[in-house]
Structures are given as C-alpha cells and as structure tokens.
Design an enzyme around this catalytic site. Structure first.
Site, mmCIF file in Angstrom:
data_model
loop_
_atom_site.group_PDB
_atom_site.id
_atom_site.type_symbol
_atom_site.label_atom_id
_atom_site.label_comp_id
_atom_site.label_asym_id
_atom_site.label_seq_id
_atom_site.Cartn_x
_atom_site.Cartn_y
_atom_site.Cartn_z
ATOM 1 N N LEU A 1 1.130 -1.099 -0.009
ATOM 2 C CA LEU A 1 -0.096 -0.037 -0.046
ATOM 3 C C LEU A 1 0.823 1.277 -0.020
ATOM 4 O O LEU A 1 1.931 1.303 0.575
ATOM 5 C CB LEU A 1 -0.891 -0.049 1.548
ATOM 6 C CG LEU A 1 -1.831 -0.951 1.200
ATOM 7 C CD1 LEU A 1 -2.510 -0.872 2.838
ATOM 8 C CD2 LEU A 1 -3.065 -1.162 0.505
ATOM 9 N N ASP A 2 0.442 2.174 -0.592
ATOM 10 C CA ASP A 2 1.107 3.586 -0.394
ATOM 11 C C ASP A 2 1.382 3.845 1.137
ATOM 12 O O ASP A 2 0.746 3.514 2.105
ATOM 13 C CB ASP A 2 0.349 4.778 -1.137
ATOM 14 C CG ASP A 2 0.268 4.617 -2.554
ATOM 15 O OD1 ASP A 2 0.728 4.004 -3.249
ATOM 16 O OD2 ASP A 2 -0.762 5.310 -3.049
ATOM 17 N N LYS A 3 2.411 4.611 1.233
ATOM 18 C CA LYS A 3 2.842 5.012 2.495
ATOM 19 C C LYS A 3 1.657 5.530 3.280
ATOM 20 O O LYS A 3 1.306 5.282 4.493
ATOM 21 C CB LYS A 3 4.046 5.869 2.531
ATOM 22 C CG LYS A 3 4.404 6.665 4.131
ATOM 23 C CD LYS A 3 5.313 7.500 3.851
ATOM 24 C CE LYS A 3 5.226 8.754 3.246
ATOM 25 N NZ LYS A 3 4.392 9.689 4.119
#
Length: 227
Positions: free
Chosen positions: A72-74
């Site tokens: 997942l994106d940060k």
C-alpha cells in the site's frame, strides 16, 4: 469538473512513521499474517537508512522469513497480507498477479458527487518530472479503471466505497482527482481546502478476499475504517 493544478513536488521528505501501535495483527496462522497498516508507514523499507522502518521490517522482527506479497502507499492505511513461507507467497502472489483477489477501499473525497455510482476509465502513466506522481496519459498510459459508490454525504464531503478494477500505482488517488473529487489530505493530488480538510490521506484498504494457501477456500478480512 476539471481537476485543479497540483501543488509543486516537495523538495524534501520527512519520514516520521507512527509507532503506536507497533503492529496491528488481524490474523496469524501457519501460512499467512494479515495486518492493518497505519497511514504514514512504508510497506517496505527504502534504500536510505532513514527509511528503514516499515511494515515489512517490523513483521520480520517478529516473524523471521515472512515475505511481502503486495503493498500500500505510505499514506494509505489498511489491509496487507504477508506470507510465512515460499509456497504461501507463490499461491497468493499469483492471485494478485492475475487479479483474482477482491479489494475494497474506503475514502472521503472533496465535494458532493452528483451520482450514486460510476466508473472512472482513464489511462495512467508515471509523471517522470514529478515522480512518484502519476498522471493521465492518453498516448502512453496503461488502461486503468476504478469503480466508485457513494455511501454518504457529509457537509460538502462524500464518503465512497472504491473498487480498483486494475491495479496501477496511485490509481484511486489520480482517478478521484481527475473527476474533480480529490481524496482529502492527499499531499500529491489534493490542493487548497481539500488538502487541508484532513491531517492524513483519507484512503483505507478495508476489505480483502483471496483463496487461502491451505485448502483453497475463499477468506475475507476486514479492517475498520479509521476516519
């Protein structure tokens, strides 16, 4: 509605990952670990030593040999499954690769949607001058589709259920911005009041379904929406 011009890319990157709780484990068996990643924590470590802290790093400290299957994106929170051994990694990794998993996200976006549901179909490519941002590119972009469904209207903000049909980088974030409804708190794609409306990216991976490595039965995991 035309999406607004984006903010300039930041010149520096300050990484202050959350530490409380250190790990949120939703499920743990002989094959897999299912986790609820907080917003602000990298899925995997970066090359810079300052970016060493990540969900993967924390999991490996407790489960040596565990492997990251997807990311997942940060700034996106929510469900991530990791494999405890090679066979489980291959089994679930193939499902992600062949789009056999089911993923549901939840978001709060700027403005009130004028329809109950819809599909965004816009090709995406890396914006090389502003990497890691992505952009709509009708010539070089890869086909990208996202389904959205309204689940609530809250004083000028819409709460959405989002289903990525394809799996491009930043897909949901770019698609929502391009139709004039950026996700609240999105430092890459939101501007002005939409950016200021939340202290984090209001995007959460809330449901994940796949076939379990042992037995092949479908399993579904849910992570409560934190906003």
């Amino acid at each position: 509605m035309i999406a607004p011009a984006l903010n300039p890319m930041p010149k520096s990157f300050v990484y202050n990952p959350p530490t409380d709780p250190w790990l949120t484990i939703l499920h743990d068996d002989q094959d897999i670990i299912v986790l609820d990643k907080p917003s602000g924590l990298l899925s995997v470590p970066g090359k810079d030593p300052a970016l060493a802290d990540s969900l993967q790093t924390r999991v490996l400290a407790r489960f040596p040999g565990a492997g990251t299957i997807h990311r997942l994106d940060k700034d996106t929170s929510g469900l991530i499954v990791m494999a405890k051994h090679k066979a489980a990694h291959g089994h679930i990794g193939t499902q992600f690769e062949k789009r056999l998993t089911a993923k549901t996200y939840y978001a709060r976006v700027w403005g009130e949607m004028d329809r109950a549901e819809g599909v965004v179909d816009l090709p995406l490519a890396t914006d090389w001058e502003n990497k890691p941002r992505q952009r709509v590119d009708y010539h070089r972009g890869r086909p990208s589709q996202s389904r959205w469904q309204v689940i609530g209207i809250e004083n000028g903000v819409t709460r959405l259920k989002l289903t990525p049909i394809t799996g491009r980088t930043h897909q949901l974030r770019v698609h929502m911005c391009e139709i004039g409804h950026p996700i609240l708190g999105d430092e890459f794609y939101a501007t002005g009041d939409a950016l200021k409306a939340a202290d984090r990216l209001q995007l959460h991976a809330g449901e994940l379904t796949f076939r379990h490595p042992t037995g092949g039965e479908y399993v579904t995991f849910v992570a409560p929406v934190p906003f």
